[in-house]
Design a protein around this motif. Structure first.
Motif, mmCIF file in Angstrom:
data_model
loop_
_atom_site.group_PDB
_atom_site.id
_atom_site.type_symbol
_atom_site.label_atom_id
_atom_site.label_comp_id
_atom_site.label_asym_id
_atom_site.label_seq_id
_atom_site.Cartn_x
_atom_site.Cartn_y
_atom_site.Cartn_z
ATOM 1 N N VAL A 126 0.838 -1.208 0.000
ATOM 2 C CA VAL A 126 0.000 0.000 0.000
ATOM 3 C C VAL A 126 0.870 1.254 0.000
ATOM 4 C CG1 VAL A 126 -1.893 -1.155 1.227
ATOM 5 C CG2 VAL A 126 -0.160 0.085 2.543
ATOM 6 N N ASP A 127 0.216 2.405 -0.247
ATOM 7 C CA ASP A 127 0.914 3.691 -0.192
ATOM 8 C C ASP A 127 0.626 4.391 1.139
ATOM 9 O OD1 ASP A 127 -1.643 4.769 -0.379
ATOM 10 O OD2 ASP A 127 -1.450 5.356 -2.484
ATOM 11 N N LEU A 128 0.969 5.660 1.241
ATOM 12 C CA LEU A 128 0.808 6.386 2.506
ATOM 13 C C LEU A 128 -0.643 6.692 2.854
ATOM 14 C CD1 LEU A 128 3.870 8.795 2.548
ATOM 15 C CD2 LEU A 128 3.295 7.077 4.270
ATOM 16 N N ASP A 129 -1.575 6.429 1.918
ATOM 17 C CA ASP A 129 -2.997 6.531 2.231
ATOM 18 C C ASP A 129 -3.569 5.171 2.612
ATOM 19 O OD1 ASP A 129 -3.317 9.303 1.738
ATOM 20 O OD2 ASP A 129 -3.357 8.930 -0.424
ATOM 21 N N ALA A 130 -2.705 4.147 2.697
ATOM 22 C CA ALA A 130 -3.123 2.760 2.938
ATOM 23 C C ALA A 130 -3.874 2.186 1.749
ATOM 24 C CB ALA A 130 -3.950 2.622 4.227
ATOM 25 N N ARG A 131 -3.695 2.793 0.577
ATOM 26 C CA ARG A 131 -4.368 2.363 -0.646
ATOM 27 C C ARG A 131 -3.479 1.373 -1.388
ATOM 28 N NH1 ARG A 131 -8.236 5.579 -3.567
ATOM 29 N NH2 ARG A 131 -7.522 7.425 -2.443
ATOM 30 N N SER A 132 -4.077 0.295 -1.879
ATOM 31 C CA SER A 132 -3.325 -0.681 -2.658
ATOM 32 C C SER A 132 -2.647 -0.012 -3.848
ATOM 33 C CB SER A 132 -4.259 -1.791 -3.161
ATOM 34 O OG SER A 132 -3.650 -2.526 -4.205
ATOM 35 N N GLN A 173 -3.220 3.433 10.306
ATOM 36 C CA GLN A 173 -3.660 3.122 8.943
ATOM 37 C C GLN A 173 -5.174 3.235 8.783
ATOM 38 O OE1 GLN A 173 -1.422 -0.653 7.979
ATOM 39 N NE2 GLN A 173 -0.959 0.651 6.230
ATOM 40 N N ALA A 174 -5.927 2.962 9.848
ATOM 41 C CA ALA A 174 -7.379 3.177 9.793
ATOM 42 C C ALA A 174 -7.665 4.654 9.531
ATOM 43 C CB ALA A 174 -8.038 2.714 11.086
ATOM 44 N N LYS A 175 -6.903 5.540 10.189
ATOM 45 C CA LYS A 175 -7.055 6.987 9.963
ATOM 46 C C LYS A 175 -6.688 7.355 8.531
ATOM 47 C CE LYS A 175 -5.606 8.297 14.623
ATOM 48 N NZ LYS A 175 -4.410 8.755 15.349
ATOM 49 N N GLN A 176 -5.588 6.765 8.032
ATOM 50 C CA GLN A 176 -5.146 7.073 6.667
ATOM 51 C C GLN A 176 -6.225 6.698 5.649
ATOM 52 O OE1 GLN A 176 -1.545 4.777 6.434
ATOM 53 N NE2 GLN A 176 -0.267 6.355 7.374
ATOM 54 N N ALA A 177 -6.738 5.460 5.778
ATOM 55 C CA ALA A 177 -7.729 4.975 4.815
ATOM 56 C C ALA A 177 -9.024 5.787 4.903
ATOM 57 C CB ALA A 177 -8.010 3.497 5.052
#
Length: 410
Positions: free
Chosen positions: A264-270, A305-309
């Motif tokens: 994933v990236d810094l947004d927790a996005r694949s 990561q929950a916050k990021q997503a």
């Protein structure tokens, strides 16, 4: 880009998944949210399983992240005792173990990790346990007590926490570790020596440098652990704590980029699919502080990561980066760890281990990479700042406990 009106499906109802669901509503997501959980109870705190739960000081209600009613009241469709069996990214659907399927606009994978099982003789005997779920903790609590012997395979933090709780319940405890010292893969020698001595004072026995080759049993229940040297360690129960493997099979089968965890990236996005996020133990994520990728198993990471997503999904600014940290409670000891000991060329001990109040700093040149603080909150807190800010440190001041950590970090 805001996706705040779409259907968010969260696969996994652990600390990461449960937090993401709550944050989405808190951040203003108005679309439907479905959370799929394989356990029969809503998301709960897992760290107390090896401590408070075993000692009877906590239960499912007291450890719940939110009461069950919270999910219904906030329009979160929580489906318990169900697992995801397949992901179709083209159709944007998730097939479930109850035969149904659910479609999504945005998918969050929070599938966590599972304990590594030992592929050896007798591994299926009753009384051989892991400690990942509330059900695991309940089974262990019912098994250990006065007059019982608990064998713990693996001398990592989970193993040591279980050992401490086993002693608190009155059981005899023996820890079996393959390496020549406990915590060999995660801590320096000074910390290993300290914890070994502290546990031995509490009556824990250690077998170090030993290889477990099988389990013996009677009437289908474990009675002993077989070692490579021919000895058998008699016991009434076994907890295996030799690490965990990310539950990334769903992602792999769907063609998402994985590297022992979903990348994933810094947004927790694949990195493979903008409609899919992965958070918590299953995510292989960037660590800007260390300029590398890594998979972390900790509650603070799950929360970050929950916050990021959730922020990315509703179009909020990305949260500020955090210094990774974790903790371990054993007896009256509180170990707080900030950072990771990557590329370390010097280890500095601040304080006296004999006082059970000290900190171990891992340095790369004059920068702090990691700190392991025993009963030393200032060292932990200031250490986190030093790691995150990449600020050079005066080693002479750092080594002198008479100089406050605030001054060291100034």
């Amino acid at each position: 880009m805001s996706q705040s009106g779409g259907h968010v499906v969260i696969v996994g109802a652990g600390h990461a998944g449960g937090t993401a669901a709550a944050l989405l509503r808190q951040y203003g997501h108005e679309g439907p949210i479905t959370m799929i959980g394989e356990e029969p109870i809503p998301p709960y705190q897992r760290p107390p399983l090896s401590k408070a739960w075993l000692k009877g000081e906590a239960d499912a209600d007291s450890l719940a992240l939110k009461p069950l009613e919270f999910y219904g009241e906030h329009g979160i469709d929580f489906r318990a005792s169900v697992t995801a069996t397949a992901l179709n990214r083209g159709a944007k659907t998730v097939a479930l173990s109850d035969g149904s399927s659910v479609s999504y606009d945005t998918l969050i994978l929070a599938t966590g990790a599972r304990a590594i099982a030992l592929p050896i003789e007798g591994k299926d005997l009753a009384g051989i346990m892991f400690l990942r779920t509330a059900a695991d903790a309940e089974a262990l609590k019912a098994t250990v007590g006065p007059g019982k012997t608990l064998a713990v395979v693996g001398g990592g933090y989970i193993g040591l926490e279980v050992a401490a709780s086993g002693r608190a319940l009155g059981a005899e405890v023996v820890v079996l570790e393959r390496e020549e010292r406990i915590l060999a893969r995660v801590a320096c020698e000074a910390l290993s020596d300290f914890f070994t001595a502290y546990h031995e004072k509490q009556g824990v026995t250690f077998e170090l440098g030993c290889s477990v080759t099988g389990f013996e049993g009677k009437d289908g229940h474990v009675t002993g652990v077989k070692l490579a040297d021919g000895r058998v360690i008699a016991c009434d129960a076994v907890v295996v704590g030799v690490g965990a493997h990310p539950n990334d099979e769903l992602a792999k089968d769907a063609g998402l980029d994985c590297a022992r965890g979903v990348v994933v990236d810094l947004d927790a996005r694949s990195v493979s699919d903008p409609n899919v996020f992965a958070i918590g133990d299953v995510a292989h994520r960037p660590m800007p502080v260390y300029e590398r990728m890594f998979r972390m198993e900790s509650v603070p990471n799950a929360l970050e990561q929950a916050k990021q997503a959730a922020s990315a999904i509703v179009g909020r600014p990305r949260p500020a980066g955090e210094c990774p940290w974790q903790w371990s409670d054993q007896y009256d000891l509180k170990l707080q760890i900030a950072g990771y000991a990557f590329d370390v060329d010097e280890i500095l001990v601040r304080g006296d281990p004999a006082s059970a109040k000290f900190a171990v700093f891992h340095l790369k040149g004059d920068q702090v990479q990691s700190v392991e603080a025993i009963n030393s909150p200032p060292e932990f807190m200031m250490g986190k700042l030093l790691i995150l800010n990449r600020k050079p440190v005066d080693k002479a001041k750092l080594a002198d406990p008479s100089i406050s950590m605030k001054e060291v970090a100034a």
